[in-house]
Design an enzyme around this catalytic site. Sequence first.
Site, short mmCIF file in Angstrom:
data_model
loop_
_atom_site.label_atom_id
_atom_site.label_comp_id
_atom_site.label_asym_id
_atom_site.label_seq_id
_atom_site.Cartn_x
_atom_site.Cartn_y
_atom_site.Cartn_z
N HIS A 253 20.80 -79.89 38.03
CA HIS A 253 20.43 -80.94 38.97
C HIS A 253 19.36 -81.83 38.35
O HIS A 253 18.76 -81.49 37.33
CB HIS A 253 19.94 -80.34 40.30
P1 TYD Z 1 18.45 -73.38 43.28
O1 TYD Z 1 18.17 -74.81 43.60
O2 TYD Z 1 19.87 -72.94 43.21
O3 TYD Z 1 17.71 -72.98 41.93
P2 TYD Z 1 17.98 -73.58 40.45
O4 TYD Z 1 18.08 -75.04 40.60
O5 TYD Z 1 16.77 -73.16 39.67
O6 TYD Z 1 19.21 -72.97 39.90
O7 TYD Z 1 17.64 -72.50 44.34
C1 TYD Z 1 18.03 -71.20 44.70
C2 TYD Z 1 17.72 -70.97 46.17
O8 TYD Z 1 16.32 -71.03 46.40
C3 TYD Z 1 18.36 -72.01 47.05
O9 TYD Z 1 18.85 -71.33 48.20
C4 TYD Z 1 17.21 -72.91 47.45
C5 TYD Z 1 16.01 -71.99 47.38
N1 TYD Z 1 14.77 -72.66 47.01
C6 TYD Z 1 13.74 -72.75 47.93
O10 TYD Z 1 13.87 -72.30 49.09
N2 TYD Z 1 12.58 -73.33 47.56
C7 TYD Z 1 12.39 -73.83 46.31
O11 TYD Z 1 11.29 -74.34 46.02
C8 TYD Z 1 13.46 -73.73 45.36
C9 TYD Z 1 13.30 -74.29 43.96
C10 TYD Z 1 14.63 -73.15 45.75
#
Ligand code: TYD
Length: 133
Positions: A49
């Site tokens: 992303h």
């Molecule tokens: P995700 O965006 O998939 O992580 P990455 O981009 O590192 O692969 O996030 C995983 C899960 O955690 C998703 O359900 C959203 C949650 N999340 C939060 O609640 N708060 C946060 O600050 C972040 C980064 C993720």
Amino acid sequence: MNVEWFYAQQHGDARGQLVSLEENKEIPFNIKRVYYIYDTLEGVRRGFHAHKELKQLLICIHGTCKVLLDDGYDKEIVSLDEPNKGIFIQSNIWREMYDFSPDAVLLVLASEIYDESDYIRDYEQFIRYVKGN
Ligand code: TYD
């Protein structure tokens, strides 16, 4: 590319090392959120992303990982492999984190609270967004 290496000052002495990070001092933004990624399984690649506004500092404070950075024009791969070395990522940079060692702890300091509307999770949409069409 709008990314920059960050080297933290180490307050080392005979007992070991200590790193301190303060907002608007070592870190050039207000730290509104801290999160960390650990216990990452072998072969996992995550991220995929970009952010419209969010700025982040990534430091692998234990173990190692790699980050692919892509501003829509160029790609760069960086290795995070020292607890005092990080990478500042400005907005509008696509990122993918991978090659996590089993002991990796990836610490992220973020300039904004979690906001799903700030994410661009589709690569083609990201390219259109940065190229303005
Ligand atoms: P995700 O965006 O998939 O992580 P990455 O981009 O590192 O692969 O996030 C995983 C899960 O955690 C998703 O359900 C959203 C949650 N999340 C939060 O609640 N708060 C946060 O600050 C972040 C980064 C993720």
